[in-house]
Design an enzyme around this catalytic site. Structure first.
Site, PDB file in Angstrom:
ATOM      1  N   CYS A 153       1.078 -53.600  48.124  1.00 23.05           N
ATOM      2  CA  CYS A 153       1.143 -55.027  48.406  1.00 23.05           C
ATOM      3  C   CYS A 153       1.132 -55.236  49.915  1.00 23.05           C
ATOM      4  CB  CYS A 153       2.393 -55.664  47.819  1.00 23.05           C
ATOM      5  SG  CYS A 153       2.494 -57.418  48.254  1.00 23.05           S
ATOM      6  N   THR A 204      -5.492 -56.099  47.227  1.00 24.74           N
ATOM      7  CA  THR A 204      -6.196 -56.993  48.157  1.00 24.74           C
ATOM      8  C   THR A 204      -6.404 -56.322  49.513  1.00 24.74           C
ATOM      9  OG1 THR A 204      -4.088 -57.941  48.827  1.00 24.74           O
ATOM     10  CG2 THR A 204      -5.311 -59.091  47.100  1.00 24.74           C
ATOM     11  N   GLY A 260     -11.429 -55.801  41.747  1.00 23.45           N
ATOM     12  CA  GLY A 260     -11.816 -56.309  43.056  1.00 23.45           C
ATOM     13  C   GLY A 260     -13.037 -57.198  42.891  1.00 23.45           C
TER      14      GLY A 260
END
Lengths: 303, 260
Positions: free
Chosen positions: A130, A193, A243
């Site tokens: 994260c 991400t 993704g």
């Protein structure tokens, strides 16, 4: 009708389509828009041992083909999950899996133990990637040593299917994948991400309260696809690819590049029924190309 | 309330001012029940820079015509693209989303309700006013804008209650901001509802607090999913961070931390 089931670390999935943590709530939020039992699995919102308020608003900035977020793992903690949320989701007829986050080895272990005790949660996804939390999981996820350390510790106490979610914010993702494979991870999921940033030119200020945030959506797809392909050529354990997947074609591309299953993330916000539609699309593709099983296309890229 | 994702057909696209458009949408099915204060998420197709849906508050529901009205301020590429819809086009809409304004259960004759809207924040006040009137109340509208040409849908508002106005340049109603309007001191309101720019809502909330008047505000924090999944649109409240899209968009000001 092709066979759609896949197996990841001993866990059977009715099909390779799952939803990504942080983009699908606890599943229930989407029940009005689709049939949750039609997809292979749901990775519920990142859970930590203690309640987390997350980052300050604003937490989101839109980009041309995606978005940045800086939620910061807001959740009510593992006990609240076990007592309040789990009873509501435990009978959803698909693999309900929990994304487990932490900031120290101890709280990764404690959280994984709590979730392990829940009968109808057959797998966890260890979040070592994260980008939005200070001293957060990403500290573990950016070096092979850090990744190995947390996986080793959790593997000792977690007997079910252990999936490790990898960060793309590294020099060589295959080194991290090999390190967690070496410690007994059943699978890796990638990518989380990508670290990005958004600026408001008129106000001369960053848009996100945290200045930087995690980029997701169709704009990251080529990077994710490349990393899945590289990782497929580096490890033997199954890969769950994610993704920027926004339709069945994207999903097939990830599987051809080596993914055994896929997660749909940000696109759930655009079309809350996209995961169910993706299952149908994959099946049509397999029939059209004469494949008997979806496993026939895993890593079937002709190079 | 059950939520739906519908392909809705554009029945009208009325340009109200250069920067505002009123979209009227219908569906083959009877529209589901929608409450005042709720919103919808509209998918924007054909705008390369627009990825997410656009949250738009419900301006009005015309049950007889089976129409949903959306008042859209043209701010960015997404809303500008929406304004280019032609009659007959299909628009994908998720609805109804969020909570709603509270309809009082007190005696209508004794209950004085003020609905304060500023800019495009007047949009949900129309449907709220209509619902309040249908419930037997006599709502009073106080609408604020920069100048007379920015005051929208006045004829529609007048069907449901008295309308007072303020403009910053004095071209309509009283000159100044809504919080300076004389009606605020002339009537003992039992409840205020407001939607508009945050500074305006904060000023209205401050006025309400000072007079001990119950007050509900409608927030429009930047949002992605609209259904409580992404946790991007949070507002700090007495209960911590909550999603504006599911715990709101309507909040009693007592729950907010604006005063702190």
């Amino acid at each position: 009708m092709a066979k759609l089931n896949v197996n990841i670390g001993g866990l059977e999935f009715k099909n390779p389509v799952t939803t990504a943590s942080g983009t699908f709530g606890y599943g229930l939020e989407f029940a009005d828009f689709m049939d949750l039992s039609k997809i292979g699995g749901i990775f519920v919102k990142g859970t930590t041992i203690m309640h987390r308020e997350g980052n300050l608003y604003p937490r989101m900035a839109e980009t041309s083909a995606g978005m940045l977020n800086a939620v910061g793992l807001q959740n009510k903690g593992a006990d609240y999950f076990a007592e309040t949320i789990y009873p509501k989701i435990k009978d959803i007829d698909t693999n309900m899996m929990v994304n487990v986050s932490g900031s120290t080895l101890e709280n990764y272990i404690e959280c994984a133990e709590k979730i392990a005790a829940l009968e109808n949660i057959p797998a966890i996804e260890l979040n070592i990637s994260c980008p939005n939390v200070k001293q957060g999981g990403m500290a573990f996820g950016v070096t092979p040593q850090g990744a190995a350390e947390v996986v080793r510790a959790v593997r000792k106490i977690y007997p079910k299917t252990l999936i490790v979610k990898l960060s793309p914010n590294v020099t060589d993702i295959t080194e991290i994948a090999k390190a967690v494979e070496g410690e007994g991870a059943d699978a890796v999921s990638l990518i989380n991400t990508m670290l990005g940033m958004a600026v408001d030119a008129e106000k001369r200020k960053p848009i996100l309260s945290t200045i930087t945030g995690g980029l997701s959506g169709p704009c990251v797809k080529p990077v994710a696809l490349r990393m899945v392909w590289q990782t497929y050529n580096a490890v033997k354990i199954p890969i769950i690819g994610l993704g920027g997947i926004s339709n069945w074609k994207d999903a097939v591309e990830f599987m051809l590049a080596g993914a055994t299953a896929i997660q749909i993330g940000t696109y759930n916000f655009v079309d809350p029924a996209i995961s169910e539609k993706t299952v149908v699309g994959i099946n049509d593709y397999l029939d059209r190309h004469g494949f008997e099983s979806v496993t026939d296309i895993i890593g079937a890229l002709e190079v | 309330m059950k939520k739906y994702m519908l392909d809705m057909k554009v029945t009208a696209n009325v340009s109200l001012q250069p920067n505002y458009t009123l979209l009227k949408l219908t569906s083959e099915e009877t529209l589901p029940a929608m409450l005042p204060g709720q919103f919808v998420e509209v998918r924007v197709d054909g705008s390369p820079t627009t990825f997410l849906r656009r949250p738009i508050s419900i301006n009005f529901v015309d049950k007889a015509a089976n129409e949903l009205w959306l008042l859209i301020q043209l701010i960015g590429d997404g809303t500008k693209k929406m304004a280019q819809c032609a009659v007959g086009d299909l628009v994908n809409v998720m609805l109804p989303l969020g909570n709603s304004f509270t309809i009082p259960t007190t005696d209508a004759a004794q209950t004085k309700l003020l609905l304060v809207g500023g800019g495009v924040g007047t949009a949900p006040m129309l449907y709220l006013g209509a619902c309040l009137k249908a419930a037997g109340f006599a709502p009073i509208f106080l609408l604020g804008a920069r100048s007379a040409s920015d005051l929208l849908q006045l004829e529609d508002f007048k069907q449901y209650g008295e309308v007072y106005m303020t403009t910053e340049d004095g071209s309509a109603g009283e000159k100044g901001y809504v919080t300076n309007h004389s009606i605020l001191n002339e009537v003992d309101f039992s409840q205020i509802y407001t939607c508009g720019p945050k500074p305006m809502m904060m000023a209205v909330a401050k006025h309400a607090s000072s007079k001990n008047i119950a007050c509900e505000v409608s927030l429009e924090n930047t949002m992605a999913c609209g259904i409580g999944a992404c946790l991007c649109c949070v507002e700090k409240t007495s209960e911590g961070h909550v999603c504006v899209c599911t715990d709101g968009p309507v909040f009693n000001i007592e729950k907010l931390t604006w005063q702190n």
